[in-house]
Design an enzyme around this catalytic site. Sequence first.
Site, PDB file in Angstrom:
ATOM      1  N   LYS A  66       0.872  -1.183   0.000  1.00 59.19           N
ATOM      2  CA  LYS A  66       0.000   0.000   0.000  1.00 59.19           C
ATOM      3  C   LYS A  66       0.904   1.226   0.000  1.00 59.19           C
ATOM      4  O   LYS A  66       0.943   2.007   0.964  1.00 59.19           O
ATOM      5  CB  LYS A  66      -0.910  -0.008   1.236  1.00 59.19           C
ATOM      6  CG  LYS A  66      -1.970  -1.090   1.214  1.00 59.19           C
ATOM      7  CD  LYS A  66      -3.204  -0.708   0.416  1.00 59.19           C
ATOM      8  CE  LYS A  66      -4.046   0.321   1.156  1.00 59.19           C
ATOM      9  NZ  LYS A  66      -5.208   0.734   0.337  1.00 59.19           N
ATOM     10  N   ASP A 110      -5.342  -3.700  -1.717  1.00 64.92           N
ATOM     11  CA  ASP A 110      -6.807  -3.767  -1.794  1.00 64.92           C
ATOM     12  C   ASP A 110      -7.239  -4.115  -3.224  1.00 64.92           C
ATOM     13  O   ASP A 110      -8.148  -4.918  -3.435  1.00 64.92           O
ATOM     14  CB  ASP A 110      -7.454  -2.467  -1.299  1.00 64.92           C
ATOM     15  CG  ASP A 110      -6.813  -1.223  -1.893  1.00 64.92           C
ATOM     16  OD1 ASP A 110      -5.688  -1.301  -2.419  1.00 64.92           O
ATOM     17  OD2 ASP A 110      -7.442  -0.149  -1.834  1.00 64.92           O
ATOM     18  N   ASP A 131      -4.960 -16.699   1.789  1.00 67.34           N
ATOM     19  CA  ASP A 131      -6.195 -17.408   2.135  1.00 67.34           C
ATOM     20  C   ASP A 131      -7.289 -17.144   1.104  1.00 67.34           C
ATOM     21  O   ASP A 131      -8.084 -18.027   0.784  1.00 67.34           O
ATOM     22  CB  ASP A 131      -6.677 -16.991   3.535  1.00 67.34           C
ATOM     23  CG  ASP A 131      -6.026 -17.837   4.622  1.00 67.34           C
ATOM     24  OD1 ASP A 131      -5.115 -18.629   4.294  1.00 67.34           O
ATOM     25  OD2 ASP A 131      -6.421 -17.714   5.794  1.00 67.34           O
TER      26      ASP A 131
END
Length: 370
Positions: free
Chosen positions: A194, A227, A255
């Site tokens: 980020k 994101d 995951d």
Amino acid sequence: MAANRNLLMLPGDGIGPEVMGEVKRVIAWMDANRAVGFDIDEDLVGGCAYDAHGVAIADATMDKAMAADAVLLGAVGGPRWESLPFESQPERGLLRLRKDMELFANLRPAMVFDALAEASSLKTELVAGLDILIIRELTGGVYFGEPRGITDLPNGERRGINTQVYDTYEIIRIGRVAFELAAKRSGRVCSVEKANVMESGLLWREEMTKLHAAEYPDLELSHMYADNCAMQLVRMPKQFDVIVTDNLFGDMLSDTAAMLTGSLGMLPSASLGAADATGRRKALYEPVHGSAPDIAGENKANPLATILSYAMMLRYSFDLGADAELVELAVRGVLDKGLRTADIMADGKELLSTTGMGQAVVDEMAALAG
Ligand code: NAD
């Protein structure tokens, strides 16, 4: 040759010994037919180690793990040990292995076998043939950064603090792992952070860019915000090849990617340490799933995640790419024939036990090697 390949097996608890038994079946076939010899030692980790030694991993076992060329682990934990104090919990054995072996790079492939594509929560055409590799930094970042803790404030409130921190060497060493593995695949690395809102992310992006230019200019590097990466993974996962990211984002993105494949019983993983002067890396291979106490001892567990972890070991620790591929092709062949353990069972398919599935993989290897 065998003496050069030193393998420590730690089956662990629950279904661990059952799924490891099927790896032993594959190894026995390879010994007899491919001259892939290992010096194999076996020891305890997790709840079984606590029962025997009062600790989740004994010092002597740790010494063996440190000396081994590779460690293959089943799973640890179970209800029997849940009430133990934190420092004696079975998972502490796994954490000590990761920490003492300094395993900073966690490799989680997300592969969808065509025969299982319908088990994914995404549309079949989005995931059929998917083969991506997520590389997560495992020993740094916000899970370990200082300062950390919960403090009392003068106004009576409390403050929770964790620190996201990365030094250049940590970024460069995980970057090298990503580029080196990408070179053996399609050559594309997507670095994820980020950088728009975090200085640690900005440093990550700058260091990855420098490393790419200096050492891997022939490979392709792209950058993506974490994101957006989460969105892209469920929108169009096949756009990726190798994703490299930090500990926190990697925890979540790996995951997410795992769920694209539809089944916990199919997911292998590897954790690698730094290369020594001879290029050898400490390495731990294990399925992503746990000890599945609900089916332990029933010969129902799917051994394929552990067998695929063994295939990763052949490729990454021993440079036996052709043998790794034989194992992976055998798994694919078995699934294409409609053979299934209970966790991946579907209408019209044939149900196999743990041992039945291990034998089916060995039979398929024999047929492929023909
Ligand atoms: P789990 O992964 O053990 O099981 C989750 C569900 O998936 C269960 O229904 C189980 O039957 C099923 N499952 C898992 N692996 C399977 C396989 N190979 N074949 C067929 N079905 C399979 O997770 P959990 O239930 O949350 O945890 C059980 C125990 O395992 C706990 O003690 C936990 O702490 C431990 N655990 C260990 C590890 C590890 O060793 N790396 C990882 C996760 C959980």
